[in-house]
Design an enzyme around this catalytic site. Structure first.
Site, PDB file in Angstrom:
ATOM      1  N   THR A 126     -44.967 -45.867   5.590  1.00 16.42           N
ATOM      2  CA  THR A 126     -43.358 -45.233   5.809  1.00 16.42           C
ATOM      3  C   THR A 126     -43.256 -43.825   6.257  1.00 16.42           C
ATOM      4  O   THR A 126     -44.059 -42.794   6.495  1.00 16.42           O
ATOM      5  CB  THR A 126     -42.769 -45.135   3.901  1.00 16.42           C
ATOM      6  OG1 THR A 126     -41.674 -43.868   4.274  1.00 16.42           O
ATOM      7  CG2 THR A 126     -43.998 -43.908   3.164  1.00 16.42           C
ATOM      8  N   ASP A 127     -42.347 -43.708   7.262  1.00 18.84           N
ATOM      9  CA  ASP A 127     -41.736 -42.014   7.341  1.00 18.84           C
ATOM     10  C   ASP A 127     -42.044 -40.789   6.750  1.00 18.84           C
ATOM     11  O   ASP A 127     -42.523 -39.728   6.460  1.00 18.84           O
ATOM     12  CB  ASP A 127     -41.017 -41.481   8.712  1.00 18.84           C
ATOM     13  CG  ASP A 127     -39.887 -42.197   7.578  1.00 18.84           C
ATOM     14  OD1 ASP A 127     -39.590 -42.661   6.356  1.00 18.84           O
ATOM     15  OD2 ASP A 127     -38.585 -41.899   8.248  1.00 18.84           O
ATOM     16  N   GLU A 128     -42.355 -40.933   4.412  1.00 16.11           N
ATOM     17  CA  GLU A 128     -41.903 -40.506   4.387  1.00 16.11           C
ATOM     18  C   GLU A 128     -43.000 -39.115   3.905  1.00 16.11           C
ATOM     19  O   GLU A 128     -43.087 -38.581   2.974  1.00 16.11           O
ATOM     20  CB  GLU A 128     -41.920 -40.870   2.817  1.00 16.11           C
ATOM     21  CG  GLU A 128     -39.950 -41.239   3.001  1.00 16.11           C
ATOM     22  CD  GLU A 128     -39.113 -41.380   1.250  1.00 16.11           C
ATOM     23  OE1 GLU A 128     -39.774 -40.755   0.969  1.00 16.11           O
ATOM     24  OE2 GLU A 128     -38.560 -41.664   1.159  1.00 16.11           O
ATOM     25  N   TYR A 150     -43.971 -40.675  -4.865  1.00 18.97           N
ATOM     26  CA  TYR A 150     -43.625 -42.336  -4.062  1.00 18.97           C
ATOM     27  C   TYR A 150     -44.442 -41.606  -3.058  1.00 18.97           C
ATOM     28  O   TYR A 150     -45.667 -42.436  -2.135  1.00 18.97           O
ATOM     29  CB  TYR A 150     -42.154 -42.741  -3.795  1.00 18.97           C
ATOM     30  CG  TYR A 150     -42.432 -43.294  -2.631  1.00 18.97           C
ATOM     31  CD1 TYR A 150     -42.943 -44.833  -2.972  1.00 18.97           C
ATOM     32  CD2 TYR A 150     -41.432 -43.285  -1.340  1.00 18.97           C
ATOM     33  CE1 TYR A 150     -43.240 -45.608  -1.120  1.00 18.97           C
ATOM     34  CE2 TYR A 150     -41.737 -44.443   0.057  1.00 18.97           C
ATOM     35  CZ  TYR A 150     -42.645 -44.996  -0.264  1.00 18.97           C
ATOM     36  OH  TYR A 150     -42.292 -46.163   0.611  1.00 18.97           O
ATOM     37  N   LYS A 154     -48.069 -42.847  -0.833  1.00 18.89           N
ATOM     38  CA  LYS A 154     -48.126 -43.565  -0.165  1.00 18.89           C
ATOM     39  C   LYS A 154     -49.531 -42.957   0.830  1.00 18.89           C
ATOM     40  O   LYS A 154     -49.956 -43.784   1.818  1.00 18.89           O
ATOM     41  CB  LYS A 154     -46.694 -44.077   0.852  1.00 18.89           C
ATOM     42  CG  LYS A 154     -46.071 -44.868  -0.023  1.00 18.89           C
ATOM     43  CD  LYS A 154     -46.004 -46.380   0.442  1.00 18.89           C
ATOM     44  CE  LYS A 154     -46.442 -47.238   1.522  1.00 18.89           C
ATOM     45  NZ  LYS A 154     -46.294 -48.490   1.179  1.00 18.89           N
TER      46      LYS A 154
HETATM   47  P1  NAD Z   1     -39.596 -53.382  -2.877  1.00 22.05           P
HETATM   48  O1  NAD Z   1     -39.707 -52.294  -3.745  1.00 22.05           O
HETATM   49  O2  NAD Z   1     -37.923 -54.485  -2.357  1.00 22.05           O
HETATM   50  O3  NAD Z   1     -40.573 -55.097  -2.870  1.00 22.05           O
HETATM   51  C1  NAD Z   1     -42.032 -54.549  -3.612  1.00 22.05           C
HETATM   52  C2  NAD Z   1     -42.593 -55.336  -3.795  1.00 22.05           C
HETATM   53  O4  NAD Z   1     -44.193 -55.180  -4.160  1.00 22.05           O
HETATM   54  C3  NAD Z   1     -41.671 -56.154  -4.746  1.00 22.05           C
HETATM   55  O5  NAD Z   1     -41.137 -58.008  -5.088  1.00 22.05           O
HETATM   56  C4  NAD Z   1     -42.666 -56.371  -6.289  1.00 22.05           C
HETATM   57  O6  NAD Z   1     -43.161 -57.164  -7.139  1.00 22.05           O
HETATM   58  C5  NAD Z   1     -44.195 -56.293  -5.193  1.00 22.05           C
HETATM   59  N1  NAD Z   1     -44.681 -55.674  -5.850  1.00 22.05           N
HETATM   60  C6  NAD Z   1     -44.758 -54.358  -6.553  1.00 22.05           C
HETATM   61  N2  NAD Z   1     -46.192 -53.800  -6.973  1.00 22.05           N
HETATM   62  C7  NAD Z   1     -47.081 -54.825  -7.537  1.00 22.05           C
HETATM   63  C8  NAD Z   1     -48.176 -55.105  -7.530  1.00 22.05           C
HETATM   64  N3  NAD Z   1     -49.044 -54.163  -8.346  1.00 22.05           N
HETATM   65  N4  NAD Z   1     -48.606 -56.638  -6.720  1.00 22.05           N
HETATM   66  C9  NAD Z   1     -48.279 -57.233  -6.134  1.00 22.05           C
HETATM   67  N5  NAD Z   1     -46.738 -56.951  -5.677  1.00 22.05           N
HETATM   68  C10 NAD Z   1     -46.480 -55.940  -6.065  1.00 22.05           C
HETATM   69  O7  NAD Z   1     -40.128 -52.939  -1.399  1.00 22.05           O
HETATM   70  P2  NAD Z   1     -39.218 -52.667   0.006  1.00 22.05           P
HETATM   71  O8  NAD Z   1     -38.809 -51.536   0.842  1.00 22.05           O
HETATM   72  O9  NAD Z   1     -39.823 -54.372   0.369  1.00 22.05           O
HETATM   73  O10 NAD Z   1     -40.996 -51.883   0.646  1.00 22.05           O
HETATM   74  C11 NAD Z   1     -41.956 -52.782   1.344  1.00 22.05           C
HETATM   75  C12 NAD Z   1     -43.142 -52.010   1.974  1.00 22.05           C
HETATM   76  O11 NAD Z   1     -42.754 -51.623   2.807  1.00 22.05           O
HETATM   77  C13 NAD Z   1     -43.696 -50.116   0.654  1.00 22.05           C
HETATM   78  O12 NAD Z   1     -45.233 -50.972   0.677  1.00 22.05           O
HETATM   79  C14 NAD Z   1     -42.991 -49.898   1.083  1.00 22.05           C
HETATM   80  O13 NAD Z   1     -43.142 -49.015   0.714  1.00 22.05           O
HETATM   81  C15 NAD Z   1     -43.133 -50.292   2.956  1.00 22.05           C
HETATM   82  N6  NAD Z   1     -41.362 -48.894   3.218  1.00 22.05           N
HETATM   83  C16 NAD Z   1     -40.092 -49.345   2.891  1.00 22.05           C
HETATM   84  C17 NAD Z   1     -39.265 -48.675   3.639  1.00 22.05           C
HETATM   85  C18 NAD Z   1     -37.605 -48.928   3.460  1.00 22.05           C
HETATM   86  O14 NAD Z   1     -36.864 -48.619   4.182  1.00 22.05           O
HETATM   87  N7  NAD Z   1     -37.286 -50.150   1.930  1.00 22.05           N
HETATM   88  C19 NAD Z   1     -38.999 -48.340   5.123  1.00 22.05           C
HETATM   89  C20 NAD Z   1     -40.866 -48.042   4.793  1.00 22.05           C
HETATM   90  C21 NAD Z   1     -41.955 -48.253   4.180  1.00 22.05           C
HETATM   91  O1  DAU Z   2     -38.347 -43.264   5.020  1.00 26.76           O
HETATM   92  C1  DAU Z   2     -38.606 -44.261   4.330  1.00 26.76           C
HETATM   93  C2  DAU Z   2     -38.354 -44.423   2.991  1.00 26.76           C
HETATM   94  O2  DAU Z   2     -36.472 -45.319   2.607  1.00 26.76           O
HETATM   95  C3  DAU Z   2     -39.347 -45.791   2.335  1.00 26.76           C
HETATM   96  O3  DAU Z   2     -40.737 -45.085   1.865  1.00 26.76           O
HETATM   97  C4  DAU Z   2     -38.690 -45.513   0.350  1.00 26.76           C
HETATM   98  O4  DAU Z   2     -39.672 -47.519  -0.129  1.00 26.76           O
HETATM   99  C5  DAU Z   2     -36.861 -46.423   0.856  1.00 26.76           C
HETATM  100  O5  DAU Z   2     -36.281 -46.201  -0.503  1.00 26.76           O
HETATM  101  C6  DAU Z   2     -36.756 -44.944   1.354  1.00 26.76           C
HETATM  102  O6  DAU Z   2     -36.624 -44.065   0.465  1.00 26.76           O
HETATM  103  P1  DAU Z   2     -35.315 -42.860   0.548  1.00 26.76           P
HETATM  104  O7  DAU Z   2     -35.536 -42.434  -0.826  1.00 26.76           O
HETATM  105  O8  DAU Z   2     -34.609 -42.630   2.172  1.00 26.76           O
HETATM  106  O9  DAU Z   2     -34.049 -44.168   0.603  1.00 26.76           O
HETATM  107  P2  DAU Z   2     -32.995 -43.750  -0.565  1.00 26.76           P
HETATM  108  O10 DAU Z   2     -32.332 -45.020  -0.420  1.00 26.76           O
HETATM  109  O11 DAU Z   2     -33.463 -43.707  -1.861  1.00 26.76           O
HETATM  110  O12 DAU Z   2     -32.261 -42.563  -0.475  1.00 26.76           O
HETATM  111  C7  DAU Z   2     -31.302 -42.703   0.877  1.00 26.76           C
HETATM  112  C8  DAU Z   2     -30.861 -41.280   1.213  1.00 26.76           C
HETATM  113  O13 DAU Z   2     -29.463 -41.382   0.014  1.00 26.76           O
HETATM  114  C9  DAU Z   2     -31.621 -40.366   0.538  1.00 26.76           C
HETATM  115  O14 DAU Z   2     -31.198 -39.284   0.840  1.00 26.76           O
HETATM  116  C10 DAU Z   2     -30.737 -40.034  -0.928  1.00 26.76           C
HETATM  117  C11 DAU Z   2     -29.655 -40.419  -0.853  1.00 26.76           C
HETATM  118  N1  DAU Z   2     -28.671 -41.334  -2.522  1.00 26.76           N
HETATM  119  C12 DAU Z   2     -29.997 -42.147  -2.653  1.00 26.76           C
HETATM  120  C13 DAU Z   2     -29.365 -42.611  -3.176  1.00 26.76           C
HETATM  121  C14 DAU Z   2     -30.066 -43.842  -4.116  1.00 26.76           C
HETATM  122  C15 DAU Z   2     -27.903 -40.357  -2.222  1.00 26.76           C
HETATM  123  O15 DAU Z   2     -26.651 -39.502  -1.689  1.00 26.76           O
HETATM  124  N2  DAU Z   2     -27.891 -41.186  -3.639  1.00 26.76           N
HETATM  125  C16 DAU Z   2     -28.243 -42.118  -3.768  1.00 26.76           C
HETATM  126  O16 DAU Z   2     -27.109 -43.266  -5.737  1.00 26.76           O
END
Ligand code: NAD
Ligand code: DAU
Length: 336
Positions: A126-128, A150, A154
């Site tokens: 992730t970019d985080e 988190y 990562k």
């Molecule tokens: P998500 O939370 O929707 O899904 C996570 C999945 O992992 C679920 O199906 C869960 O059951 C499974 N899981 C969790 N713990 C586990 C374990 N111990 N063993 C096996 N399975 C397990 O997540 P997402 O948003 O699809 O993110 C997927 C990946 O991409 C993550 O690694 C996250 O850090 C990364 N990522 C997410 C975003 C985003 O915007 N959502 C952006 C950049 C990177």
């Molecule tokens: O940047 C990549 C990341 O993006 C991934 O690695 C994470 O898994 C994914 O959850 C996401 O993280 P963020 O913290 O950016 O996403 P979130 O959807 O939780 O929040 C996005 C933005 O919105 C952040 O600035 C917080 C704000 N927010 C979030 C929630 C849930 C609100 O203002 N209100 C809310 O209720």
């Protein structure tokens, strides 16, 4: 790389990636290995459930025996690791499971990859991990300065992956994605939360002043980028994947309300997230040089995303009406 183990494949991005790979290539098999935590949902994989090239294995990536069994049973030659605890707000409330899955779980998968001699281990990051970036754009060589449990877990996973490349010649690649949006995103992340709340005329809780910047990428573009790195990326290398387009939370929320024809009176400022990173911004030129480009800009991505949640009410209503979701919602928002 014909037999993929897609860990975390029942979650948002993993399920989209599984569909993408099965729809794009006729000669791959995909084994989804997933613990099915609150975020995992087999309905996300319903469209491929009858495909003979797909199988599901329920297991925890921290369980080395289960991982080894799946590796052997399905003759795995590449691992793509999406499995993680992923929600920053939850990491502030209960960080333990993040350290366990995102760090220790990555270690277990790396060991399996080494022992089975896979052609590729790909880590979804992730970019985080770069932390808050107030000016400029993060490149892959920048220091890691994660600020939440988190992003710190990562970052730990990324460093372990790189250490296995250096120490054991494991063919590792890493992609660092920005905020994904699209089908099947669990409705506690901001975009599906805001869309589904707005459909129900409920308030959209904006943390702080809403001026935080995020790079919202359509999940299909992310999946295409991961596939491109699997095919063309160099082992030992990291690739940022995102759009380079910046949107404030307020603009994102206003776009959702406009698309749904809902009033801005639904915007509700609430207490900010502790340690809230104000801006992420990544330089995506390294991935761009591998001949990959985004098909969606923010306007197209948010439009398609809003439509999907409008058209798939059954999917998200089932989640939002469950006791676990309601309990989490009360815990996170009542104190705000
Ligand atoms: P998500 O939370 O929707 O899904 C996570 C999945 O992992 C679920 O199906 C869960 O059951 C499974 N899981 C969790 N713990 C586990 C374990 N111990 N063993 C096996 N399975 C397990 O997540 P997402 O948003 O699809 O993110 C997927 C990946 O991409 C993550 O690694 C996250 O850090 C990364 N990522 C997410 C975003 C985003 O915007 N959502 C952006 C950049 C990177
Ligand atoms: O940047 C990549 C990341 O993006 C991934 O690695 C994470 O898994 C994914 O959850 C996401 O993280 P963020 O913290 O950016 O996403 P979130 O959807 O939780 O929040 C996005 C933005 O919105 C952040 O600035 C917080 C704000 N927010 C979030 C929630 C849930 C609100 O203002 N209100 C809310 O209720």
């Amino acid at each position: 790389m014909k037999n993929l183990l897609v860990t975390g494949g029942a979650g948002f991005i993993g399920a989209n990636f599984t569909q993408f790979m099965l729809n794009t290539y006729s000669d791959v098999t995909v084994t989804v290995f997933d613990k099915l935590t609150y975020a995992g949902n087999l309905e996300n994989l319903a469209s491929v459930s009858d495909d003979l090239r797909y199988q599901f294995y329920q297991g925890d990536i921290c369980d080395a025996e289960a991982v080894d069994k799946a590796m052997r049973q399905f003759n795995i030659d590449a691992i793509v690791n999406f499995a993680a605890e992923t929600h920053v707000d939850r990491s502030l409330m209960e960080p333990g499971s993040f350290i366990q899955t995102d760090v220790y779980g990555t270690f277990v998968l790396l060991e399996a990859a080494k022992n089975f001699g896979v052609e590729r281990y790909h880590q979804i990051s992730t970019d985080e991990v770069y932390g808050e970036v107030m000016t400029g754009r993060s490149t892959e060589n920048d220091n890691l300065e994660p600020r939440s449990p988190y992003s710190a877990s990562k970052a730990g996973g990324d460093l372990l992956c790189l250490s296995y490349f250096t120490s054991f010649d494991l063919p590792v690649t890493i992609t660092r994605g920005s905020n994904n949006i699209g089908p099947y995103q669990y409705p506690e992340k901001v975009v599906p939360l805001f869309v589904t709340n707005a459909i129900d005329n409920k308030a959209l809780p904006i943390y702080g002043d809403g001026s935080q910047m995020r790079d919202y990428q359509h999940v299909q573009d992310h999946c295409a980028g991961i596939d491109m790195v699997l095919r063309k990326g160099q082992v030992g290398e990291i690739y940022n994947l995102g759009t380079g387009e910046e949107t404030t939370n307020l603009t994102m929320a206003q776009s959702i309300l406009a698309l749904l024809g809902k009033p801005e009176s639904l915007l509700q400022p609430v207490t900010d997230r502790p340690g809230h990173d104000r801006r992420y911004a990544i330089d995506v030129s390294k991935a761009g040089a591998l001949e990959w480009e985004n098909r969606y800009d923010f306007a197209a991505a948010i439009d398609a995303t809003v439509k999907w949640y409008v058209d798939n009410e059954d999917w998200w209503r089932k989640i939002k009406s469950g006791a676990a979701y309601k309990e989490y919602y009360a815990k996170n928002y009542s104190r705000r």
